[in-house]
Design a protein around this motif. Structure first.
Motif, PDB file in Angstrom:
ATOM      1  N   MET A  76      42.897 -34.318  -5.124  1.00 21.25           N
ATOM      2  CA  MET A  76      42.770 -32.946  -5.629  1.00 21.25           C
ATOM      3  C   MET A  76      41.341 -32.436  -5.472  1.00 21.25           C
ATOM      4  SD  MET A  76      44.917 -33.074  -9.133  1.00 21.25           S
ATOM      5  CE  MET A  76      46.679 -33.155  -9.194  1.00 21.25           C
ATOM      6  N   TRP A  77      40.377 -33.285  -5.828  1.00 17.75           N
ATOM      7  CA  TRP A  77      38.972 -32.883  -5.710  1.00 17.75           C
ATOM      8  C   TRP A  77      38.581 -32.679  -4.247  1.00 17.75           C
ATOM      9  CZ3 TRP A  77      35.157 -30.772  -8.159  1.00 17.75           C
ATOM     10  CH2 TRP A  77      33.893 -30.819  -7.594  1.00 17.75           C
ATOM     11  N   THR A  78      39.027 -33.565  -3.378  1.00 16.12           N
ATOM     12  CA  THR A  78      38.723 -33.446  -1.955  1.00 16.12           C
ATOM     13  C   THR A  78      39.290 -32.154  -1.389  1.00 16.12           C
ATOM     14  OG1 THR A  78      38.720 -35.844  -1.729  1.00 16.12           O
ATOM     15  CG2 THR A  78      38.973 -34.579   0.293  1.00 16.12           C
ATOM     16  N   ASP A  79      40.522 -31.830  -1.765  1.00 19.94           N
ATOM     17  CA  ASP A  79      41.135 -30.595  -1.296  1.00 19.94           C
ATOM     18  C   ASP A  79      40.342 -29.387  -1.779  1.00 19.94           C
ATOM     19  OD1 ASP A  79      43.209 -29.037  -0.020  1.00 19.94           O
ATOM     20  OD2 ASP A  79      43.909 -28.560  -2.040  1.00 19.94           O
ATOM     21  N   TYR A  80      39.914 -29.414  -3.036  1.00 24.33           N
ATOM     22  CA  TYR A  80      39.107 -28.301  -3.564  1.00 24.33           C
ATOM     23  C   TYR A  80      37.769 -28.203  -2.832  1.00 24.33           C
ATOM     24  CZ  TYR A  80      35.523 -26.147  -6.401  1.00 24.33           C
ATOM     25  OH  TYR A  80      34.445 -25.406  -6.816  1.00 24.33           O
ATOM     26  N   TYR A  81      37.091 -29.325  -2.688  1.00 27.09           N
ATOM     27  CA  TYR A  81      35.729 -29.299  -2.160  1.00 27.09           C
ATOM     28  C   TYR A  81      35.681 -28.965  -0.666  1.00 27.09           C
ATOM     29  CZ  TYR A  81      30.875 -30.527  -1.471  1.00 27.09           C
ATOM     30  OH  TYR A  81      29.554 -30.475  -1.161  1.00 27.09           O
ATOM     31  N   LEU A  82      36.682 -29.409   0.087  1.00 32.14           N
ATOM     32  CA  LEU A  82      36.643 -29.199   1.534  1.00 32.14           C
ATOM     33  C   LEU A  82      37.356 -27.923   1.986  1.00 32.14           C
ATOM     34  CD1 LEU A  82      37.032 -32.852   2.842  1.00 32.14           C
ATOM     35  CD2 LEU A  82      34.954 -31.502   2.567  1.00 32.14           C
ATOM     36  N   ASP A  83      38.134 -27.278   1.102  1.00 33.36           N
ATOM     37  CA  ASP A  83      38.677 -25.958   1.416  1.00 33.36           C
ATOM     38  C   ASP A  83      37.555 -24.949   1.217  1.00 33.36           C
ATOM     39  OD1 ASP A  83      41.221 -26.745   2.016  1.00 33.36           O
ATOM     40  OD2 ASP A  83      42.162 -25.885   0.244  1.00 33.36           O
ATOM     41  N   MET A  84      37.197 -24.246   2.269  1.00 36.07           N
ATOM     42  CA  MET A  84      36.107 -23.273   2.139  1.00 36.07           C
ATOM     43  C   MET A  84      36.253 -22.183   3.189  1.00 36.07           C
ATOM     44  SD  MET A  84      32.821 -25.242   3.765  1.00 36.07           S
ATOM     45  CE  MET A  84      33.202 -26.910   3.358  1.00 36.07           C
ATOM     46  N   TRP A  85      35.557 -21.093   2.934  1.00 36.98           N
ATOM     47  CA  TRP A  85      35.493 -19.981   3.854  1.00 36.98           C
ATOM     48  C   TRP A  85      34.021 -19.696   4.083  1.00 36.98           C
ATOM     49  CZ3 TRP A  85      38.800 -21.012   0.098  1.00 36.98           C
ATOM     50  CH2 TRP A  85      40.142 -21.066   0.443  1.00 36.98           C
ATOM     51  N   VAL A  86      33.630 -19.731   5.346  1.00 32.80           N
ATOM     52  CA  VAL A  86      32.221 -19.582   5.718  1.00 32.80           C
ATOM     53  C   VAL A  86      32.043 -18.224   6.385  1.00 32.80           C
ATOM     54  CG1 VAL A  86      30.356 -20.572   7.091  1.00 32.80           C
ATOM     55  CG2 VAL A  86      32.062 -22.084   6.049  1.00 32.80           C
ATOM     56  N   LEU A  87      31.122 -17.442   5.839  1.00 34.81           N
ATOM     57  CA  LEU A  87      30.809 -16.134   6.390  1.00 34.81           C
ATOM     58  C   LEU A  87      29.475 -16.216   7.116  1.00 34.81           C
ATOM     59  CD1 LEU A  87      31.443 -13.084   6.603  1.00 34.81           C
ATOM     60  CD2 LEU A  87      30.196 -12.808   4.439  1.00 34.81           C
ATOM     61  N   THR A  88      29.494 -15.882   8.388  1.00 31.25           N
ATOM     62  CA  THR A  88      28.260 -15.821   9.170  1.00 31.25           C
ATOM     63  C   THR A  88      28.036 -14.367   9.582  1.00 31.25           C
ATOM     64  OG1 THR A  88      29.256 -16.146  11.356  1.00 31.25           O
ATOM     65  CG2 THR A  88      28.741 -18.136  10.073  1.00 31.25           C
ATOM     66  N   ASP A  89      26.975 -14.127  10.304  1.00 28.36           N
ATOM     67  CA  ASP A  89      26.722 -12.754  10.751  1.00 28.36           C
ATOM     68  C   ASP A  89      27.612 -12.353  11.923  1.00 28.36           C
ATOM     69  OD1 ASP A  89      25.468 -14.488  12.492  1.00 28.36           O
ATOM     70  OD2 ASP A  89      23.725 -13.207  12.794  1.00 28.36           O
ATOM     71  N   LYS A  90      28.439 -13.276  12.450  1.00 27.17           N
ATOM     72  CA  LYS A  90      29.316 -12.964  13.575  1.00 27.17           C
ATOM     73  C   LYS A  90      30.793 -13.210  13.301  1.00 27.17           C
ATOM     74  CE  LYS A  90      25.858 -13.726  17.058  1.00 27.17           C
ATOM     75  NZ  LYS A  90      25.483 -14.357  18.296  1.00 27.17           N
ATOM     76  N   LYS A  91      31.122 -14.124  12.374  1.00 31.19           N
ATOM     77  CA  LYS A  91      32.531 -14.434  12.149  1.00 31.19           C
ATOM     78  C   LYS A  91      32.786 -14.956  10.738  1.00 31.19           C
ATOM     79  CE  LYS A  91      31.754 -18.757  14.550  1.00 31.19           C
ATOM     80  NZ  LYS A  91      31.927 -19.479  15.785  1.00 31.19           N
ATOM     81  N   LEU A  92      34.055 -15.011  10.398  1.00 30.90           N
ATOM     82  CA  LEU A  92      34.528 -15.587   9.155  1.00 30.90           C
ATOM     83  C   LEU A  92      35.340 -16.817   9.535  1.00 30.90           C
ATOM     84  CD1 LEU A  92      34.874 -15.374   6.056  1.00 30.90           C
ATOM     85  CD2 LEU A  92      36.906 -13.991   6.490  1.00 30.90           C
ATOM     86  N   ILE A  93      34.984 -17.965   8.962  1.00 36.28           N
ATOM     87  CA  ILE A  93      35.623 -19.236   9.310  1.00 36.28           C
ATOM     88  C   ILE A  93      36.399 -19.740   8.096  1.00 36.28           C
ATOM     89  CG2 ILE A  93      35.235 -21.598  10.096  1.00 36.28           C
ATOM     90  CD1 ILE A  93      32.471 -20.560  11.153  1.00 36.28           C
TER      91      ILE A  93
END
Length: 179
Positions: A76-93
């Motif tokens: 559960m902790w791994t799923d929480y910690y590694l699920d992420m959304w990264v915003l850069t100046d060119k894209k959303l990951i």
């Protein structure tokens, strides 16, 4: 894990609100007490005079049960910690962890974004500032959803700000190329 382009800058990293992990872990703690309560209630009824070896056997099974709960909590902790959304100046990951050894990474260029919507529903979500952020493109790409984000309106504003900056930069380059 995520590599950015040479001249790409990181703006923000978004995750689910920690409230959901805490609720899941508290649920596991409650489940951990079920065998103890059941043993305290039913042992005198079923086994009025248990042999000492039966108590050791129960303890062995209980510690095995706790080890399994520990692994589930780690997942559960791994799923929480590694699920992420990264915003850069060119894209959303979008990085979505699926189990311990599987991960899906998708990206969306900021200049392709057509709509960003944030939604907060419910008393607890309103009180804690938790909501979903939907990012939609005009193309056939999938909709990015940031579920249970902390401060969804702030996340929406950061994405829109980065989108507007990217669109302005693309327009400047197009004008310079025309000259």
């Amino acid at each position: 894990m995520i590599t950015l382009d040479e001249n790409e800058k990181l703006i923000a990293v978004f995750r689910k609100h920690i409230f959901y992990v805490i609720v899941e872990i508290c649920g596991l703690v409650l489940v951990a007490f079920i065998p103890l309560v059941a043993h305290a209630i039913f042992r005198p009824i079923i086994f009025p005079n248990p042999a000492p070896s039966s108590i050791y056997f129960f303890l062995f099974l209980y510690f095995l049960f706790l080890a399994i709960l520990w692994v589930i909590g780690f997942m559960m902790w791994t799923d929480y910690y590694l699920d992420m959304w990264v915003l850069t100046d060119k894209k959303l990951i979008d990085v979505e962890q699926k189990g311990l050894f599987s991960r899906e990474i998708s990206s969306m260029r900021l200049d392709k974004i057509q709509d960003v919507k944030s939604e907060v529903s419910g008393l607890i979500h309103t009180f804690l500032g938790i909501g979903n952020v939907h990012v939609q493109t005009a193309g056939s790409e999938k909709e990015f959803v940031i579920p249970n984000a902390k401060n969804p309106n702030k996340v929406k504003e950061q994405i829109l700000s980065a989108h507007n900056s990217q669109v302005e930069a693309v327009q400047i380059v197009r004008i310079e190329n025309m000259l």
